[in-house]
Design a protein around this motif. Structure first.
Motif, PDB file in Angstrom:
ATOM      1  N   ALA A  35       0.888  -1.151  -0.301  1.00 37.36           N
ATOM      2  CA  ALA A  35       0.021   0.157   0.064  1.00 37.36           C
ATOM      3  C   ALA A  35       0.878   1.325  -0.071  1.00 37.36           C
ATOM      4  CB  ALA A  35      -0.975   0.030   1.188  1.00 37.36           C
ATOM      5  N   LYS A  36       0.203   2.482  -0.266  1.00 33.55           N
ATOM      6  CA  LYS A  36       0.865   3.561  -0.196  1.00 33.55           C
ATOM      7  C   LYS A  36       1.895   3.922   1.018  1.00 33.55           C
ATOM      8  CE  LYS A  36       0.117   8.533  -0.649  1.00 33.55           C
ATOM      9  NZ  LYS A  36      -0.998   9.622  -0.939  1.00 33.55           N
ATOM     10  N   GLY A  37       3.259   4.344   0.728  1.00 38.88           N
ATOM     11  CA  GLY A  37       4.116   4.541   1.829  1.00 38.88           C
ATOM     12  C   GLY A  37       5.059   3.213   1.883  1.00 38.88           C
ATOM     13  N   ALA A  38       4.812   2.127   1.209  1.00 34.61           N
ATOM     14  CA  ALA A  38       5.630   0.998   0.980  1.00 34.61           C
ATOM     15  C   ALA A  38       7.052   1.204   0.491  1.00 34.61           C
ATOM     16  CB  ALA A  38       5.260  -0.243   0.676  1.00 34.61           C
ATOM     17  N   ARG A  39       8.141   0.832   0.817  1.00 36.22           N
ATOM     18  CA  ARG A  39       9.389   1.055   0.427  1.00 36.22           C
ATOM     19  C   ARG A  39      10.188  -0.013   0.219  1.00 36.22           C
ATOM     20  NH1 ARG A  39      12.038   6.403   0.670  1.00 36.22           N
ATOM     21  NH2 ARG A  39      10.541   8.033   1.270  1.00 36.22           N
ATOM     22  N   ILE A  54      10.264   5.009 -11.874  1.00 36.89           N
ATOM     23  CA  ILE A  54      10.223   3.678 -11.105  1.00 36.89           C
ATOM     24  C   ILE A  54      11.533   4.060 -10.022  1.00 36.89           C
ATOM     25  CG2 ILE A  54      11.282   1.532 -11.269  1.00 36.89           C
ATOM     26  CD1 ILE A  54      10.143   1.313 -14.162  1.00 36.89           C
ATOM     27  N   ASP A  55      11.163   3.953  -8.795  1.00 37.13           N
ATOM     28  CA  ASP A  55      12.111   4.042  -7.540  1.00 37.13           C
ATOM     29  C   ASP A  55      12.056   3.078  -6.468  1.00 37.13           C
ATOM     30  OD1 ASP A  55       9.672   5.085  -6.654  1.00 37.13           O
ATOM     31  OD2 ASP A  55      10.218   7.379  -6.585  1.00 37.13           O
ATOM     32  N   GLY A  56      11.060   2.273  -6.443  1.00 38.85           N
ATOM     33  CA  GLY A  56      11.019   1.449  -5.361  1.00 38.85           C
ATOM     34  C   GLY A  56      10.102   1.914  -4.148  1.00 38.85           C
ATOM     35  N   ILE A  57       9.323   3.017  -4.426  1.00 41.09           N
ATOM     36  CA  ILE A  57       8.387   3.624  -3.456  1.00 41.09           C
ATOM     37  C   ILE A  57       7.311   3.801  -3.885  1.00 41.09           C
ATOM     38  CG2 ILE A  57       8.200   5.960  -2.082  1.00 41.09           C
ATOM     39  CD1 ILE A  57      11.196   6.497  -2.721  1.00 41.09           C
ATOM     40  N   PHE A  58       6.339   3.378  -2.993  1.00 42.92           N
ATOM     41  CA  PHE A  58       4.883   3.331  -3.408  1.00 42.92           C
ATOM     42  C   PHE A  58       4.091   4.713  -2.917  1.00 42.92           C
ATOM     43  CE2 PHE A  58       1.364  -0.105  -3.753  1.00 42.92           C
ATOM     44  CZ  PHE A  58       0.341   0.727  -4.033  1.00 42.92           C
ATOM     45  N   GLY A  59       4.284   5.463  -4.153  1.00 45.13           N
ATOM     46  CA  GLY A  59       3.611   6.813  -4.008  1.00 45.13           C
ATOM     47  C   GLY A  59       2.381   7.155  -4.603  1.00 45.13           C
ATOM     48  N   ASN A  60       2.083   8.296  -4.911  1.00 51.28           N
ATOM     49  CA  ASN A  60       0.576   8.443  -5.366  1.00 51.28           C
ATOM     50  C   ASN A  60       0.572   7.970  -6.718  1.00 51.28           C
ATOM     51  OD1 ASN A  60      -0.369   9.850  -3.177  1.00 51.28           O
ATOM     52  ND2 ASN A  60       0.527  11.878  -3.708  1.00 51.28           N
ATOM     53  N   ASN A  61       1.737   7.983  -7.458  1.00 49.52           N
ATOM     54  CA  ASN A  61       1.500   7.633  -8.895  1.00 49.52           C
ATOM     55  C   ASN A  61       1.421   6.115  -9.169  1.00 49.52           C
ATOM     56  OD1 ASN A  61       1.579  10.129 -10.257  1.00 49.52           O
ATOM     57  ND2 ASN A  61       3.771  10.126 -10.353  1.00 49.52           N
ATOM     58  N   LEU A  62       2.274   5.377  -8.233  1.00 50.09           N
ATOM     59  CA  LEU A  62       2.171   3.921  -8.210  1.00 50.09           C
ATOM     60  C   LEU A  62       0.538   3.485  -7.947  1.00 50.09           C
ATOM     61  CD1 LEU A  62       2.948   1.024  -8.614  1.00 50.09           C
ATOM     62  CD2 LEU A  62       3.663   1.151  -6.436  1.00 50.09           C
ATOM     63  N   GLN A  63      -0.020   4.158  -6.904  1.00 45.56           N
ATOM     64  CA  GLN A  63      -1.572   3.995  -6.468  1.00 45.56           C
ATOM     65  C   GLN A  63      -2.300   4.340  -7.547  1.00 45.56           C
ATOM     66  OE1 GLN A  63      -3.360   6.790  -3.859  1.00 45.56           O
ATOM     67  NE2 GLN A  63      -3.818   4.836  -2.517  1.00 45.56           N
ATOM     68  N   ARG A  64      -2.132   5.392  -8.493  1.00 41.44           N
ATOM     69  CA  ARG A  64      -2.886   5.762  -9.505  1.00 41.44           C
ATOM     70  C   ARG A  64      -2.847   4.694 -10.575  1.00 41.44           C
ATOM     71  NH1 ARG A  64      -0.551  11.189  -8.632  1.00 41.44           N
ATOM     72  NH2 ARG A  64      -2.023  12.381  -7.746  1.00 41.44           N
ATOM     73  N   SER A  65      -1.495   4.338 -10.737  1.00 44.37           N
ATOM     74  CA  SER A  65      -1.657   3.095 -11.842  1.00 44.37           C
ATOM     75  C   SER A  65      -2.091   1.793 -11.258  1.00 44.37           C
ATOM     76  CB  SER A  65      -0.069   2.860 -12.153  1.00 44.37           C
ATOM     77  OG  SER A  65       0.835   2.294 -10.968  1.00 44.37           O
ATOM     78  N   VAL A  66      -2.074   1.419 -10.170  1.00 40.40           N
ATOM     79  CA  VAL A  66      -2.641   0.158  -9.577  1.00 40.40           C
ATOM     80  C   VAL A  66      -4.178  -0.018  -9.733  1.00 40.40           C
ATOM     81  CG1 VAL A  66      -3.115  -1.154  -7.601  1.00 40.40           C
ATOM     82  CG2 VAL A  66      -0.849  -0.321  -8.054  1.00 40.40           C
ATOM     83  N   ARG A  67      -4.907   1.324  -9.499  1.00 45.36           N
ATOM     84  CA  ARG A  67      -6.184   1.422  -9.489  1.00 45.36           C
ATOM     85  C   ARG A  67      -6.725   1.456 -11.009  1.00 45.36           C
ATOM     86  NH1 ARG A  67      -9.265   3.965  -5.342  1.00 45.36           N
ATOM     87  NH2 ARG A  67     -10.513   4.924  -7.006  1.00 45.36           N
ATOM     88  N   ALA A  68      -5.783   2.152 -11.694  1.00 39.99           N
ATOM     89  CA  ALA A  68      -6.238   1.919 -13.332  1.00 39.99           C
ATOM     90  C   ALA A  68      -6.236   0.567 -13.895  1.00 39.99           C
ATOM     91  CB  ALA A  68      -5.548   2.900 -14.199  1.00 39.99           C
ATOM     92  N   PHE A  69      -5.050  -0.188 -13.363  1.00 40.79           N
ATOM     93  CA  PHE A  69      -4.841  -1.700 -13.904  1.00 40.79           C
ATOM     94  C   PHE A  69      -5.870  -2.566 -13.158  1.00 40.79           C
ATOM     95  CE2 PHE A  69      -3.404  -5.820 -13.320  1.00 40.79           C
ATOM     96  CZ  PHE A  69      -2.720  -5.931 -14.561  1.00 40.79           C
ATOM     97  N   GLN A  70      -6.488  -2.179 -12.186  1.00 33.77           N
ATOM     98  CA  GLN A  70      -7.442  -2.894 -11.336  1.00 33.77           C
ATOM     99  C   GLN A  70      -8.728  -2.696 -12.149  1.00 33.77           C
ATOM    100  OE1 GLN A  70      -7.002  -1.517  -7.396  1.00 33.77           O
ATOM    101  NE2 GLN A  70      -5.848  -3.160  -6.640  1.00 33.77           N
ATOM    102  N   GLN A  71      -8.926  -1.417 -12.362  1.00 30.64           N
ATOM    103  CA  GLN A  71     -10.234  -1.221 -13.129  1.00 30.64           C
ATOM    104  C   GLN A  71     -10.376  -1.911 -14.492  1.00 30.64           C
ATOM    105  OE1 GLN A  71     -10.876   3.067 -14.059  1.00 30.64           O
ATOM    106  NE2 GLN A  71     -12.837   2.772 -14.895  1.00 30.64           N
ATOM    107  N   ALA A  72      -9.408  -1.769 -15.122  1.00 29.33           N
ATOM    108  CA  ALA A  72      -9.179  -2.388 -16.547  1.00 29.33           C
ATOM    109  C   ALA A  72      -9.335  -3.930 -16.810  1.00 29.33           C
ATOM    110  CB  ALA A  72      -7.888  -1.984 -17.129  1.00 29.33           C
ATOM    111  N   HIS A  73      -8.935  -4.495 -15.576  1.00 32.21           N
ATOM    112  CA  HIS A  73      -8.886  -5.839 -15.510  1.00 32.21           C
ATOM    113  C   HIS A  73      -9.995  -6.621 -14.563  1.00 32.21           C
ATOM    114  CE1 HIS A  73      -5.066  -5.132 -17.133  1.00 32.21           C
ATOM    115  NE2 HIS A  73      -4.948  -6.470 -17.456  1.00 32.21           N
TER     116      HIS A  73
END
Length: 312
Positions: A17-21, A42-61
């Motif tokens: 989840a957000k905040g993970a490293r 790409i930086d190994g940090i779960f920030g806002n942009n990764l959260q956005r991409s996860v949400r979009a991927f989940q919606q698409a699938h």
């Protein structure tokens, strides 16, 4: 190369989840990038942009949309991450080795003047450092690249560990793109098919309160690779009294990055940025900013005439 071996051998699917490293976050970022659901840098940090991409991927699938990396999301990502050797399907590597070429290190890499009027006198707005150039090549933070290669002098002939997102490891462009959707609240640009299904998604920055992106329908009117930028202090915020209208040369450090998709709203466009780390967080003088590598990917699948539907 312990990092490469460790990350590529990992099979665990931890909840993230957000905040993970962690190296698991790094794996998720690379897999999503290759699936065309960009996490930004790409930086190994779960920030806002990764959260956005996860949400979009989940919606698409058709997965529960949580913005968290759960077991179902890992499974869907890994199913799309198979490399076939002709007989069996095996996981594609997350990290790979890359040997620096003289063409990588030759530059020129020069510090750019801060003053806009001085920049207008240059022939190009190129990379200021090799780390910046490699970060764009491999979609990663220059700081992460240095940490991943602590013994390297970053000279021609050095072998680096890099995210497997470029060269032969890049994900195949999705087919059937028909329009774009921009969600202002989520700061996400999505590529849709003719039925409205999400094929790809990218984090964006856009105009702030003083220059907001209007809600509604627009169209892509024109496109240009390596565009020049007309700096007009009458149209931009935060300029100096001494600034005058000028044309800035092209290059990755141009205010509009390496590609421009002009919109039907005058002076507005979808384009790259010289500041990939700020995408998804910074406000801009209007327009829609993506990382340079993402706008180049977007340019592969869109055409002039595509509709751009902007939602609040």
């Amino acid at each position: 190369m312990a990092l490469l071996e460790r990350v590529n051998a990992a099979t665990d699917t931890p909840a993230l989840a957000k905040g993970a490293r962690s190296e698991a976050v790094l794996r998720a970022q690379v897999l999503l990038d290759r699936a065309w659901f960009s996490p930004g840098e790409i930086d190994g940090i779960f920030g806002n942009n990764l959260q956005r991409s996860v949400r979009a991927f989940q919606q698409a699938h058709a997965l529960p949309v949580s913005g968290r990396m759960d077991a179902a999301t890992w499974q869907a990502l890994q199913q799309g991450n198979a490399a076939t050797d002709g007989t069996t399907a095996t996981p594609a590597p997350v990290l790979v080795q890359y040997t620096l070429q003289e063409s990588d290190t030759a530059g020129p890499f020069d510090a750019l003047p801060k003053d806009v009027m001085e920049r207008a006198q240059l022939k190009a707005l190129g990379f200021e450092s090799l780390a910046e150039a490699l970060g764009e090549k491999f979609h990663c933070s220059p700081d992460w690249l240095r940490r991943a290669n602590p013994g390297s002098g970053f000279a021609a002939g050095d072998t680096l560990v890099v995210p497997a997102v470029a060269l032969d490891h890049a994900g195949k462009a999705p087919a059937g793109a028909a329009s774009l959707r921009i969600d202002k609240a989520d700061r996400v640009l999505s590529v849709l098919d003719k039925d409205g299904a999400v094929l790809a998604a990218f984090p964006i920055s856009m105009g702030g309160r003083s220059d907001p992106l209007p809600v509604g329908q627009m169209d892509i009117k024109n496109a240009a690779k390596d565009p020049v930028f007309t700096f007009d202090p009458d149209l931009l915020k935060g300029t100096k009294d001494s600034d005058r209208k000028a044309v800035l040369p092209p290059g990755p450090n141009s205010p509009v990055g390496v590609y421009w998709l002009g919109l039907s709203k005058p002076h507005w466009g979808i384009h790259g940025t010289p500041h990939p780390a700020r995408v998804g967080t910074a406000e801009s003088n209007g327009c829609i900013h993506l990382t340079n590598w993402d706008v180049l990917r977007l340019a592969q699948v869109v055409k002039t005439g595509f509709g751009v539907d902007v939602h609040a």
